[in-house]
Each structure stands twice: as structure tokens, then as C-alpha cells.
Design a protein around this motif. Sequence first.
Motif, PDB file in Angstrom:
ATOM      1  N   ASP A  35      34.018  45.986  -0.719  1.00  0.00           N
ATOM      2  CA  ASP A  35      33.550  44.676  -0.746  1.00  0.00           C
ATOM      3  C   ASP A  35      33.307  44.489  -2.144  1.00  0.00           C
ATOM      4  O   ASP A  35      32.367  45.121  -2.758  1.00  0.00           O
ATOM      5  CB  ASP A  35      32.321  44.451   0.390  1.00  0.00           C
ATOM      6  CG  ASP A  35      31.916  42.949   0.076  1.00  0.00           C
ATOM      7  OD1 ASP A  35      32.549  41.989  -0.215  1.00  0.00           O
ATOM      8  OD2 ASP A  35      30.962  42.790   0.799  1.00  0.00           O
ATOM      9  N   VAL A 162      37.219  35.772  -6.940  1.00  0.00           N
ATOM     10  CA  VAL A 162      37.554  35.969  -5.524  1.00  0.00           C
ATOM     11  C   VAL A 162      36.393  36.929  -4.963  1.00  0.00           C
ATOM     12  O   VAL A 162      36.095  37.759  -5.752  1.00  0.00           O
ATOM     13  CB  VAL A 162      39.072  36.460  -5.202  1.00  0.00           C
ATOM     14  CG1 VAL A 162      40.029  35.428  -5.321  1.00  0.00           C
ATOM     15  CG2 VAL A 162      39.572  37.723  -5.850  1.00  0.00           C
ATOM     16  N   ARG A 163      36.321  37.110  -3.618  1.00  0.00           N
ATOM     17  CA  ARG A 163      35.892  38.316  -3.092  1.00  0.00           C
ATOM     18  C   ARG A 163      36.667  39.040  -2.278  1.00  0.00           C
ATOM     19  O   ARG A 163      37.648  38.316  -1.483  1.00  0.00           O
ATOM     20  CB  ARG A 163      34.576  37.668  -1.970  1.00  0.00           C
ATOM     21  CG  ARG A 163      33.877  38.709  -1.439  1.00  0.00           C
ATOM     22  CD  ARG A 163      32.594  38.351  -1.081  1.00  0.00           C
ATOM     23  NE  ARG A 163      31.684  39.464  -0.637  1.00  0.00           N
ATOM     24  CZ  ARG A 163      30.738  39.222   0.305  1.00  0.00           C
ATOM     25  NH1 ARG A 163      30.160  37.952   0.153  1.00  0.00           N
ATOM     26  NH2 ARG A 163      29.804  40.226   0.965  1.00  0.00           N
ATOM     27  N   SER A 165      38.083  42.330  -0.090  1.00  0.00           N
ATOM     28  CA  SER A 165      37.773  43.223   1.071  1.00  0.00           C
ATOM     29  C   SER A 165      38.795  44.262   1.565  1.00  0.00           C
ATOM     30  O   SER A 165      39.932  43.918   1.104  1.00  0.00           O
ATOM     31  CB  SER A 165      36.940  42.689   2.183  1.00  0.00           C
ATOM     32  OG  SER A 165      37.431  41.771   2.796  1.00  0.00           O
ATOM     33  N   VAL A 170      42.377  41.725   1.173  1.00  0.00           N
ATOM     34  CA  VAL A 170      41.833  40.516   1.880  1.00  0.00           C
ATOM     35  C   VAL A 170      40.916  40.001   0.806  1.00  0.00           C
ATOM     36  O   VAL A 170      39.935  40.296   0.345  1.00  0.00           O
ATOM     37  CB  VAL A 170      40.837  40.972   3.127  1.00  0.00           C
ATOM     38  CG1 VAL A 170      40.471  39.700   3.871  1.00  0.00           C
ATOM     39  CG2 VAL A 170      41.607  42.019   3.852  1.00  0.00           C
ATOM     40  N   ILE A 171      41.496  38.609   0.662  1.00  0.00           N
ATOM     41  CA  ILE A 171      40.868  37.786  -0.422  1.00  0.00           C
ATOM     42  C   ILE A 171      40.488  36.657  -0.085  1.00  0.00           C
ATOM     43  O   ILE A 171      41.005  35.685   0.740  1.00  0.00           O
ATOM     44  CB  ILE A 171      42.164  37.542  -1.498  1.00  0.00           C
ATOM     45  CG1 ILE A 171      42.850  38.701  -1.851  1.00  0.00           C
ATOM     46  CG2 ILE A 171      41.683  36.704  -2.802  1.00  0.00           C
ATOM     47  CD1 ILE A 171      41.898  39.597  -2.729  1.00  0.00           C
ATOM     48  N   ARG A 172      39.069  35.979  -0.341  1.00  0.00           N
ATOM     49  CA  ARG A 172      38.494  34.880  -0.173  1.00  0.00           C
ATOM     50  C   ARG A 172      38.264  34.217  -1.546  1.00  0.00           C
ATOM     51  O   ARG A 172      37.801  34.874  -2.512  1.00  0.00           O
ATOM     52  CB  ARG A 172      37.234  34.865   0.651  1.00  0.00           C
ATOM     53  CG  ARG A 172      37.506  34.942   2.058  1.00  0.00           C
ATOM     54  CD  ARG A 172      36.085  35.374   2.812  1.00  0.00           C
ATOM     55  NE  ARG A 172      35.822  36.436   2.532  1.00  0.00           N
ATOM     56  CZ  ARG A 172      34.450  37.025   2.806  1.00  0.00           C
ATOM     57  NH1 ARG A 172      33.609  36.348   3.244  1.00  0.00           N
ATOM     58  NH2 ARG A 172      33.991  38.321   2.359  1.00  0.00           N
ATOM     59  N   GLN A 173      38.503  32.810  -1.739  1.00  0.00           N
ATOM     60  CA  GLN A 173      37.870  32.198  -2.940  1.00  0.00           C
ATOM     61  C   GLN A 173      36.405  32.287  -3.110  1.00  0.00           C
ATOM     62  O   GLN A 173      35.755  32.258  -2.055  1.00  0.00           O
ATOM     63  CB  GLN A 173      38.473  30.867  -3.089  1.00  0.00           C
ATOM     64  CG  GLN A 173      38.371  30.335  -4.453  1.00  0.00           C
ATOM     65  CD  GLN A 173      38.936  29.152  -4.485  1.00  0.00           C
ATOM     66  OE1 GLN A 173      39.885  28.541  -3.866  1.00  0.00           O
ATOM     67  NE2 GLN A 173      38.243  27.999  -5.202  1.00  0.00           N
ATOM     68  N   ALA A 174      35.768  32.647  -4.308  1.00  0.00           N
ATOM     69  CA  ALA A 174      34.429  32.625  -4.484  1.00  0.00           C
ATOM     70  C   ALA A 174      34.042  32.081  -5.801  1.00  0.00           C
ATOM     71  O   ALA A 174      35.026  31.297  -6.320  1.00  0.00           O
ATOM     72  CB  ALA A 174      34.054  34.131  -4.695  1.00  0.00           C
TER      73      ALA A 174
END
Length: 310
Positions: A35, A162-163, A165, A170-174
Motif C-alpha cells: 500500500d 496515486v495510491r 496497492s 491497483v491504482i487510485r487517483q490521490a
Amino acid sequence: MRDLPAHTLSIRAWAKVNLFLRVLGTRTDGYHGLDTVIVPVTLHDRLEIHALSDPRFRTLSLSVDVTGEPEIARAVPTGESNLVLRAATALAEAAGVRGFADFLLEKRIPAAAGLGGGSADAAATLRGLNGLWGCGLDDVALRGIGADVGSDVPALLAGGTVRASGRGEVIRQANAGAIEWVLVTFPFGVSTASAFRWWDEDGGVSGPDPAPLVDACGLFLRDGPGPALSALGPLLYNDLEEPVMRRHPEVREARDRLLAGGAVGAVMSGSGPSVAGIVLPGSDLDPAVEQDIGRLSGRAPLRVRSRAME
Ligand code: C5P
């Protein structure tokens, strides 16, 4: 800027730092669950690509030349293991491309430094060739190809903070606001595989819940950069840091000196050995400490900024 010939692109490949990196354990595929928050910074390589896809070609031909400061450029392989060539090969296989791609890679990001240099080059290759070869692949498809080339490639394809994991795919915008960094790089590298193996050997300690750190990232808009950075600085952490510092004490020294010299936070980036310190906007490190760090690491520290999403 000079005019580029037809079928040619010149793009920048941005380095990254990790605000935190939590290792969650070993997976059945041998990788480690992660993470992390990955922030692109203004240090970059430049990649010039001359490429053409045409079914009348019978083969695919790829070449790469690496230029830049000799100390940095000579650490980059020019054979098949070069991540630009691996990314190009993977994209050509996925999209059935025949033709050619010739790359000129001007390196500024040190290799095996924890700054994502190779992955950034691979991400720039995928983006650039997707256009020049006219593959027409969407972000999800590019990310899937990138994940097989290197664990940081999906994050660096995103282009902003991005975050990440999974094993990195596995990418999420941050969002982490604008941050000014002092980067301490070293003349030696640490391979990603070694850093994870050392984490295993040392008993596999996972850091704290990153929620307070992620909350501090949200303070930029509400409280402004000064208070946000002062809250964020002490919360930075990296589970690979202690295993790397145990084997390379100069990395610990660099982090401690950054903090002594006025950084509000400092942490090793990725699998190291580079160390990233945060300075308050418009402020500098104590010049004597900065010189001292330069003597310790053998290189002058670099000043870089977080890059906003394009
Ligand atoms: O994916 P990449 O080529 O960057 O990873 C290099 C090596 O680092 C892997 O072969 C693996 O040993 C280690 N690694 C890991 N867990 C991750 C990412 C990398 O164990 N999430």
C-alpha cells in the motif's frame, strides 16, 4: 524547441517518490502486497522515439541508445533487459505491431535508486508508442501491459499522484498538494528484489495504518501548505527503509541529517537508497548540513517539486 522529424516524439519520463510504503506480506506469486502513495516529481529523463508500424514490414526492429551523465547513463542496460525495450516488445506483442522503434534515452534519474526511473521510461514508452504506432489501446489495457514490465509502471502511467496497492498495479487517483523536496541520491543502487528480500529476512515488519498520513494530505486545501506539510512530515514512512538502512548506514545518516538540517520530514523512497526530504515552501536546508550531505552521499542533493496531474 527544434522541429522533430516525422514519426518522432520527444517525451519526459518523471521520477517519483513514495510518501509512505507499507509492505503487507509475501504473496503466493512471490511478490509482496503493498500500500503506497506515489508522487511524480520534476526530475525527469527525456525519451525521443522514432517509430513506425506498418504490416508491410515482416519483422519488428527495436534499438535504444542511452545518453546523459556517464555515471548515471552507464548503469542503464542497453540490451533486452532495458525497460524501454521490454515495454516496446510487450506492446508490440499485445497489439500485433510490425515495423520499428528507435529510442534515444537521455538519463537524469539514477538507476536502482528507488525513484522509479526505469518504470517511468517504460511508462513513457507505452504512451508514446501507443500513439506513434496507432495501437489505440485504452488506459486499462496499457496498465495491464505495464504491470508485466515493472511494478511501478501502472502508477507512473497515471501521470499524477496515486495510491497503489496489490503488487503495485491497483491504482487510485490521490492528492498530496504541492511539495518541495530535497532528494539525496547515492552512487550505488539497491535492487528492488534485494530490498524486499531483506524485509523478509528481517522478520517482515509492516508500518502503521496510513490513515493519519492520508488525512494530512487532505489538509493542503483547508489549512495551506505550511500546516499541511508540518503535519505530513513526521508521518512519512517506508517499511523497506530499516532493512536497507541496516545494510547501508549512509542512508540512515542522510535521513537524519536532512531532519537536522531543517526538513520537516524525510524518508527513503521506494526500495532505496535515495532519501527524500520535505522543506517548507521558500525555505532552504541549513547550507552547512546540505554540504555535509553532499560529502556523505558523494552527490549534491537535488531540489525537485511534486508534479501536478497533466
Ligand atoms: O516488478 P519489478 O520488476 O519492479 O520488481 C522487481 C522485483 O522486486 C520482483 O521480482 C520482486 O522480487 C520484488 N517485488 C516484490 N513485490 C512487489 C514489487 C516488487 O517482491 N510488490
